[in-house]
Design a protein around this motif. Sequence first.
Motif, PDB file in Angstrom:
ATOM      1  N   GLN A 100      68.910  12.412  -4.797  1.00  0.00           N
ATOM      2  CA  GLN A 100      68.489  11.140  -5.363  1.00  0.00           C
ATOM      3  C   GLN A 100      67.698  10.317  -4.351  1.00  0.00           C
ATOM      4  N   ASP A 101      68.008  10.463  -3.064  1.00  0.00           N
ATOM      5  CA  ASP A 101      67.261   9.731  -2.039  1.00  0.00           C
ATOM      6  C   ASP A 101      65.784  10.121  -2.062  1.00  0.00           C
ATOM      7  N   MET A 102      65.512  11.427  -2.228  1.00  0.00           N
ATOM      8  CA  MET A 102      64.120  11.869  -2.292  1.00  0.00           C
ATOM      9  C   MET A 102      63.420  11.267  -3.502  1.00  0.00           C
ATOM     10  N   ILE A 103      64.088  11.318  -4.657  1.00  0.00           N
ATOM     11  CA  ILE A 103      63.499  10.759  -5.882  1.00  0.00           C
ATOM     12  C   ILE A 103      63.245   9.269  -5.717  1.00  0.00           C
ATOM     13  N   ASP A 104      64.223   8.559  -5.146  1.00  0.00           N
ATOM     14  CA  ASP A 104      64.070   7.117  -4.941  1.00  0.00           C
ATOM     15  C   ASP A 104      62.912   6.804  -3.992  1.00  0.00           C
ATOM     16  N   GLN A 105      62.717   7.645  -2.979  1.00  0.00           N
ATOM     17  CA  GLN A 105      61.656   7.398  -2.005  1.00  0.00           C
ATOM     18  C   GLN A 105      60.279   7.514  -2.650  1.00  0.00           C
ATOM     19  N   VAL A 106      60.076   8.554  -3.469  1.00  0.00           N
ATOM     20  CA  VAL A 106      58.794   8.706  -4.152  1.00  0.00           C
ATOM     21  C   VAL A 106      58.594   7.575  -5.157  1.00  0.00           C
ATOM     22  N   THR A 107      59.644   7.243  -5.890  1.00  0.00           N
ATOM     23  CA  THR A 107      59.559   6.173  -6.886  1.00  0.00           C
ATOM     24  C   THR A 107      59.217   4.845  -6.226  1.00  0.00           C
ATOM     25  N   LYS A 108      59.876   4.535  -5.134  1.00  0.00           N
ATOM     26  CA  LYS A 108      59.626   3.282  -4.421  1.00  0.00           C
ATOM     27  C   LYS A 108      58.206   3.235  -3.860  1.00  0.00           C
ATOM     28  N   THR A 109      57.731   4.368  -3.373  1.00  0.00           N
ATOM     29  CA  THR A 109      56.388   4.428  -2.793  1.00  0.00           C
ATOM     30  C   THR A 109      55.316   4.060  -3.801  1.00  0.00           C
ATOM     31  N   PHE A 110      55.426   4.578  -5.005  1.00  0.00           N
ATOM     32  CA  PHE A 110      54.357   4.381  -5.984  1.00  0.00           C
ATOM     33  C   PHE A 110      54.662   3.324  -7.041  1.00  0.00           C
ATOM     34  N   PHE A 111      55.936   3.002  -7.236  1.00  0.00           N
ATOM     35  CA  PHE A 111      56.279   2.093  -8.344  1.00  0.00           C
ATOM     36  C   PHE A 111      57.282   1.010  -7.946  1.00  0.00           C
ATOM     37  N   GLU A 112      57.247   0.575  -6.713  1.00  0.00           N
ATOM     38  CA  GLU A 112      58.193  -0.452  -6.283  1.00  0.00           C
ATOM     39  C   GLU A 112      57.995  -1.734  -7.094  1.00  0.00           C
ATOM     40  N   GLY A 113      59.079  -2.213  -7.700  1.00  0.00           N
ATOM     41  CA  GLY A 113      59.026  -3.439  -8.494  1.00  0.00           C
ATOM     42  C   GLY A 113      58.537  -3.251  -9.916  1.00  0.00           C
ATOM     43  N   ASP A 114      58.144  -2.030 -10.282  1.00  0.00           N
ATOM     44  CA  ASP A 114      57.634  -1.770 -11.631  1.00  0.00           C
ATOM     45  C   ASP A 114      58.750  -1.276 -12.549  1.00  0.00           C
ATOM     46  N   LYS A 115      58.575  -1.513 -13.834  1.00  0.00           N
ATOM     47  CA  LYS A 115      59.542  -1.029 -14.818  1.00  0.00           C
ATOM     48  C   LYS A 115      59.172   0.389 -15.240  1.00  0.00           C
ATOM     49  N   ILE A 116      60.198   1.238 -15.321  1.00  0.00           N
ATOM     50  CA  ILE A 116      59.990   2.630 -15.709  1.00  0.00           C
ATOM     51  C   ILE A 116      60.851   2.925 -16.922  1.00  0.00           C
ATOM     52  N   ARG A 292      45.931   6.489   1.944  1.00  0.00           N
ATOM     53  CA  ARG A 292      46.691   6.539   3.196  1.00  0.00           C
ATOM     54  C   ARG A 292      47.922   5.645   3.148  1.00  0.00           C
ATOM     55  N   GLU A 293      47.751   4.427   2.645  1.00  0.00           N
ATOM     56  CA  GLU A 293      48.865   3.482   2.618  1.00  0.00           C
ATOM     57  C   GLU A 293      50.028   4.017   1.791  1.00  0.00           C
ATOM     58  N   LYS A 294      49.708   4.637   0.669  1.00  0.00           N
ATOM     59  CA  LYS A 294      50.769   5.191  -0.179  1.00  0.00           C
ATOM     60  C   LYS A 294      51.481   6.353   0.501  1.00  0.00           C
ATOM     61  N   VAL A 295      50.717   7.271   1.063  1.00  0.00           N
ATOM     62  CA  VAL A 295      51.315   8.465   1.655  1.00  0.00           C
ATOM     63  C   VAL A 295      52.100   8.115   2.921  1.00  0.00           C
ATOM     64  N   GLU A 296      51.604   7.165   3.691  1.00  0.00           N
ATOM     65  CA  GLU A 296      52.353   6.727   4.880  1.00  0.00           C
ATOM     66  C   GLU A 296      53.697   6.122   4.477  1.00  0.00           C
ATOM     67  N   LYS A 297      53.714   5.451   3.330  1.00  0.00           N
ATOM     68  CA  LYS A 297      54.945   4.816   2.851  1.00  0.00           C
ATOM     69  C   LYS A 297      56.015   5.855   2.507  1.00  0.00           C
ATOM     70  N   LEU A 298      55.596   7.089   2.195  1.00  0.00           N
ATOM     71  CA  LEU A 298      56.564   8.162   1.930  1.00  0.00           C
ATOM     72  C   LEU A 298      57.421   8.457   3.156  1.00  0.00           C
ATOM     73  N   GLY A 299      56.832   8.296   4.329  1.00  0.00           N
ATOM     74  CA  GLY A 299      57.586   8.531   5.556  1.00  0.00           C
ATOM     75  C   GLY A 299      57.802   9.988   5.890  1.00  0.00           C
ATOM     76  N   TRP A 300      56.930  10.879   5.428  1.00  0.00           N
ATOM     77  CA  TRP A 300      57.106  12.314   5.652  1.00  0.00           C
ATOM     78  C   TRP A 300      56.122  12.870   6.672  1.00  0.00           C
ATOM     79  N   ASN A 301      55.453  11.997   7.421  1.00  0.00           N
ATOM     80  CA  ASN A 301      54.536  12.413   8.490  1.00  0.00           C
ATOM     81  C   ASN A 301      53.391  13.285   7.990  1.00  0.00           C
ATOM     82  N   LEU A 302      52.867  12.935   6.837  1.00  0.00           N
ATOM     83  CA  LEU A 302      51.708  13.647   6.300  1.00  0.00           C
ATOM     84  C   LEU A 302      50.439  12.916   6.721  1.00  0.00           C
TER      85      LEU A 302
END
Length: 498
Positions: A100-116, A292-302
């Motif tokens: 769930q942490d992985m799912i939350d990280q991707v969700t937060k990166t692209f949809f923080e504060g948005d309704k899903i 870049r800003e989105k991918v850096e927010k993932l925190g996976w060193n890409l």
Amino acid sequence: MKKKYITGIAAGLCISILAGCQETPENSIVKQKGTESIKEYESGEETASPLKEILGVPEHYSNKKSYEEGALVIDTDAEVILPEASSINTYQVSAKEVNQDMIDQVTKTFFEGDKIYHAHSYGQWTKEQYQEDITVLKKYKAEGNLDPYDYGKDENGQLQFDIDAVIARDEEAMKDAPDEVVKEEVTPAFGLEYWNGKGEEKEKEVDERSFYGVAETDQGNYNYMISYDLAPDIVFKISKIREDIADPREFSSWLETEYVMGTDPENENYVSEDTVKKFLNISYEDAEKTAREKVEKLGWNLELYNWDYAVFHHGEGGVREDNIIDGGYIFHFTRKLDQVPVTYTSSYGGGLEDMDSTLEPWSYERCDVIVGDDGIQNVEIYNPYEIGEIQTEHVKLMDFDSIVKIYEQMMEVSNADISEFEKNRTYHIKKITLGYSRIYDPTTENDVGLLVPVWDFFGGFDVENEDYTEKNSGEYSNQSFMTINAIDGTVIDRGLGY
């Protein structure tokens, strides 16, 4: 597929797979592949000299050879690209834990504060939508257009799209359709319940290893899909819902322009760079910054590896200027370890050697982001890696001349029977790179492998046959036609991943 520009690509992939699958000739300098090849390598001497000097690498390599009485031509006229490093290590690598942490990280990166919302409720059609579809289909029928989406006919000559049957289904479904959709807000996760079916047949089901949702954002609405059905592969896909498609049944998609800018200008699916630029309403700099800003927010060193233009088109028959709706940039992100990047190719890896295989393959790590003038358009994230310890430090590499001999020999071997299928084929190899690739042994552990240095030979090809002629200069290509382990000369099948 009906798109002509795909034909050549698919054929090329089939040929390149042969390089990894067929037996190595007895007199070949290429070693056989096997489990031992990914376990231990020899360390070389530590040095401050650049790889170019150590391996004897030229800035450019050219050679042209003809085989099979001219039916096969290997035309290599390539820039040679090296990482800014004096030595390379091999690294242990495994699939990142899917939780769930992985799912939350991707969700937060692209949809923080948005309704899903859950897609099963969000995507339900209302009575009004069914009526609109019925009206459109009846209009097509009245005009005599019984195949409005160019689906074509089956082997019996019957239309694939049965317009009368679809109208009948719409009319039946409209009876029980709601007047408006009741959206169910959810937190993206596996194991969510939903109702499937109608009336007495309606049953509660659970998406055990997948999630389908719709995110509503200030930049528009997005389909959000997560799939772990083919574990160890984990896939995240985000795609902007277009409002400029007149008919949702019509095929539409984003496509990298490497598949259309490198083709023959006389081909109906050729699109020039100037044409693509007409559909760009955002600068490269702004698009790259967004990605870049989105991918850096993932925190996976890409890190950004390379980029291409992308066009959003609709309709069958491939890409043409008159069916392009929008343009943007696609950015490919990979890892970089000790100044050495993981090489990006168009192959997803994780293939099977035959259809009867019972293995559960593991595809490559992948992160692709398309950005247009109104923000993120498409995102694909596959199989994030967990980078482990160094297995072999300062691994000993083969010199460039030895690698080139293997390349030229195996390009001939892997295309040995080309004349049985085509009149002639000419490869145009335009780029040679040294970087990392992940290899693994799916017969032992399918989520553990090794990052090893490999040489990739990128390009395109011209092919002539009785039924078709295709040309691709290879100038814009991300397709590698030969991948060679830089340590021991083993040929690696990009499609398989080992």
